[in-house]
Design a protein around this motif. Sequence first.
Motif, mmCIF file in Angstrom:
data_model
loop_
_atom_site.group_PDB
_atom_site.id
_atom_site.type_symbol
_atom_site.label_atom_id
_atom_site.label_comp_id
_atom_site.label_asym_id
_atom_site.label_seq_id
_atom_site.Cartn_x
_atom_site.Cartn_y
_atom_site.Cartn_z
ATOM 1 N N ALA A 20 -1.684 2.361 4.421
ATOM 2 C CA ALA A 20 -0.837 2.135 3.341
ATOM 3 C C ALA A 20 -1.457 1.836 2.205
ATOM 4 O O ALA A 20 -1.234 2.112 1.087
ATOM 5 C CB ALA A 20 0.366 0.846 3.634
ATOM 6 N N MET A 21 -2.759 1.444 2.361
ATOM 7 C CA MET A 21 -3.680 1.040 1.307
ATOM 8 C C MET A 21 -4.915 1.896 0.965
ATOM 9 O O MET A 21 -5.443 1.864 -0.008
ATOM 10 C CB MET A 21 -3.980 -0.482 1.323
ATOM 11 C CG MET A 21 -2.694 -1.420 1.338
ATOM 12 S SD MET A 21 -2.889 -2.909 1.497
ATOM 13 C CE MET A 21 -3.747 -3.369 -0.054
ATOM 14 N N GLU A 22 -5.725 2.065 2.062
ATOM 15 C CA GLU A 22 -6.956 2.770 2.023
ATOM 16 C C GLU A 22 -6.775 4.316 1.775
ATOM 17 O O GLU A 22 -7.478 4.751 0.947
ATOM 18 C CB GLU A 22 -7.805 2.290 3.199
ATOM 19 C CG GLU A 22 -9.103 3.093 3.216
ATOM 20 C CD GLU A 22 -10.008 2.940 4.514
ATOM 21 O OE1 GLU A 22 -11.128 3.267 4.497
ATOM 22 O OE2 GLU A 22 -9.355 2.196 5.452
ATOM 23 N N TRP A 23 -5.779 5.002 2.569
ATOM 24 C CA TRP A 23 -5.770 6.274 2.565
ATOM 25 C C TRP A 23 -5.288 7.077 1.228
ATOM 26 O O TRP A 23 -5.670 7.839 0.574
ATOM 27 C CB TRP A 23 -4.611 6.977 3.564
ATOM 28 C CG TRP A 23 -5.260 6.634 5.054
ATOM 29 C CD1 TRP A 23 -6.658 6.205 5.411
ATOM 30 C CD2 TRP A 23 -4.464 6.721 6.557
ATOM 31 N NE1 TRP A 23 -6.731 5.852 6.723
ATOM 32 C CE2 TRP A 23 -5.627 6.679 7.395
ATOM 33 C CE3 TRP A 23 -3.324 7.102 6.640
ATOM 34 C CZ2 TRP A 23 -5.310 6.534 8.632
ATOM 35 C CZ3 TRP A 23 -3.025 7.267 7.926
ATOM 36 C CH2 TRP A 23 -3.812 6.886 8.994
ATOM 37 N N PRO A 24 -4.222 6.175 0.462
ATOM 38 C CA PRO A 24 -3.817 6.804 -0.628
ATOM 39 C C PRO A 24 -5.036 6.710 -1.882
ATOM 40 O O PRO A 24 -4.975 7.539 -2.844
ATOM 41 C CB PRO A 24 -2.663 5.694 -1.231
ATOM 42 C CG PRO A 24 -2.469 5.083 0.027
ATOM 43 C CD PRO A 24 -3.493 5.127 0.792
ATOM 44 N N VAL A 25 -5.838 5.825 -1.638
ATOM 45 C CA VAL A 25 -7.213 5.914 -2.496
ATOM 46 C C VAL A 25 -8.381 6.851 -2.007
ATOM 47 O O VAL A 25 -8.720 7.797 -2.833
ATOM 48 C CB VAL A 25 -7.804 4.504 -2.775
ATOM 49 C CG1 VAL A 25 -8.981 4.617 -3.719
ATOM 50 C CG2 VAL A 25 -6.714 3.469 -3.381
ATOM 51 N N LYS A 26 -8.621 6.906 -0.841
ATOM 52 C CA LYS A 26 -9.438 7.763 -0.042
ATOM 53 C C LYS A 26 -8.922 9.248 -0.238
ATOM 54 O O LYS A 26 -9.862 10.206 -0.412
ATOM 55 C CB LYS A 26 -9.589 7.182 1.302
ATOM 56 C CG LYS A 26 -11.071 8.042 1.892
ATOM 57 C CD LYS A 26 -11.066 7.027 3.395
ATOM 58 C CE LYS A 26 -12.312 7.826 3.907
ATOM 59 N NZ LYS A 26 -12.670 7.212 5.242
ATOM 60 N N TYR A 27 -7.724 9.615 0.078
ATOM 61 C CA TYR A 27 -7.312 10.932 0.016
ATOM 62 C C TYR A 27 -6.265 11.248 -1.083
ATOM 63 O O TYR A 27 -5.249 11.837 -0.873
ATOM 64 C CB TYR A 27 -6.496 11.134 1.402
ATOM 65 C CG TYR A 27 -7.536 10.897 2.745
ATOM 66 C CD1 TYR A 27 -8.730 11.711 2.878
ATOM 67 C CD2 TYR A 27 -7.113 9.725 3.548
ATOM 68 C CE1 TYR A 27 -9.513 11.258 3.846
ATOM 69 C CE2 TYR A 27 -8.082 9.539 4.497
ATOM 70 C CZ TYR A 27 -9.310 10.454 4.646
ATOM 71 O OH TYR A 27 -10.220 10.129 5.682
ATOM 72 N N ALA A 28 -6.521 10.640 -2.320
ATOM 73 C CA ALA A 28 -5.421 10.610 -3.351
ATOM 74 C C ALA A 28 -5.319 12.115 -3.646
ATOM 75 O O ALA A 28 -4.041 12.490 -3.953
ATOM 76 C CB ALA A 28 -6.004 10.140 -4.702
ATOM 77 N N HIS A 29 -6.037 12.989 -3.560
ATOM 78 C CA HIS A 29 -5.884 14.666 -3.802
ATOM 79 C C HIS A 29 -4.676 15.171 -2.821
ATOM 80 O O HIS A 29 -3.756 15.893 -2.954
ATOM 81 C CB HIS A 29 -7.071 15.329 -3.904
ATOM 82 C CG HIS A 29 -7.912 15.431 -2.522
ATOM 83 N ND1 HIS A 29 -8.535 14.262 -1.953
ATOM 84 C CD2 HIS A 29 -7.724 16.354 -1.536
ATOM 85 C CE1 HIS A 29 -8.956 14.727 -0.840
ATOM 86 N NE2 HIS A 29 -8.579 15.988 -0.313
ATOM 87 N N LEU A 30 -4.808 14.567 -1.587
ATOM 88 C CA LEU A 30 -3.953 15.254 -0.643
ATOM 89 C C LEU A 30 -2.470 14.509 -0.906
ATOM 90 O O LEU A 30 -1.590 15.305 -0.649
ATOM 91 C CB LEU A 30 -4.257 14.877 0.748
ATOM 92 C CG LEU A 30 -5.705 15.580 1.263
ATOM 93 C CD1 LEU A 30 -6.025 15.270 2.634
ATOM 94 C CD2 LEU A 30 -5.152 16.938 1.526
ATOM 95 N N PHE A 31 -2.511 13.352 -1.258
ATOM 96 C CA PHE A 31 -1.312 12.719 -1.648
ATOM 97 C C PHE A 31 -0.221 13.109 -2.675
ATOM 98 O O PHE A 31 0.745 13.444 -2.713
ATOM 99 C CB PHE A 31 -1.490 11.066 -1.813
ATOM 100 C CG PHE A 31 -1.501 10.234 -0.479
ATOM 101 C CD1 PHE A 31 -0.515 9.237 -0.263
ATOM 102 C CD2 PHE A 31 -2.655 10.129 0.575
ATOM 103 C CE1 PHE A 31 -0.205 8.533 0.995
ATOM 104 C CE2 PHE A 31 -2.459 9.548 1.369
ATOM 105 C CZ PHE A 31 -1.650 8.688 1.685
ATOM 106 N N LYS A 32 -1.371 13.559 -3.766
ATOM 107 C CA LYS A 32 -0.604 14.136 -5.109
ATOM 108 C C LYS A 32 -0.197 15.777 -4.662
ATOM 109 O O LYS A 32 0.765 15.965 -5.021
ATOM 110 C CB LYS A 32 -1.926 14.248 -5.858
ATOM 111 C CG LYS A 32 -1.344 14.596 -7.341
ATOM 112 C CD LYS A 32 -2.259 14.294 -8.415
ATOM 113 C CE LYS A 32 -2.228 13.215 -8.764
ATOM 114 N NZ LYS A 32 -3.369 12.915 -10.179
#
Length: 160
Positions: A20-32
């Motif tokens: 919930a917290m680390e992945w959205p920052v670490k993998y921001a390009h994939l989330f977007k």
Amino acid sequence: QVAWSDICGYEDLKETIRGAMEWPVKYAHLFKKHHIPSSSGLLLYGPPGCSKTMIAKAVATQCGFNFFAVKSSDLLSKYVGQSEKNVRNLFARARRMAPSVIFFDEIESLAVARDRSDTNSTNSLLSTMLTEMDGVVALCGVFVLGATNMPSRVDKVRRV
């Protein structure tokens, strides 16, 4: 500085928080790219002494986020509008220093359930917190963690 290894057990919780917290920052390009919404916050609840505060510190340390620990006494003021201004300033600082975690210990003292609130100032403070979390200005790398041992006293706002 608290590491995940300092906290025994809670493996499922650690993985949930990481996702919930680390992945959205670490993998921001994939989330977007895949239009995956990221979480803006989590509520940790349990009896006193079950490591809620330690978990919040470990999240910031392990993810490399700036950590803002907030007690209600840090924000509340007897002057009209000052508490709301303190909340806005806190979120503005956290946005400037993103990625960051704002940790509200004993959040039930700030985010009082609106049906239990007896004053307009309490409702105004809650409205300001909700506006900062879901308002016009995006959090962008700012995560909110709340801790309580009385979840029934926290306002029942759900994000869609």
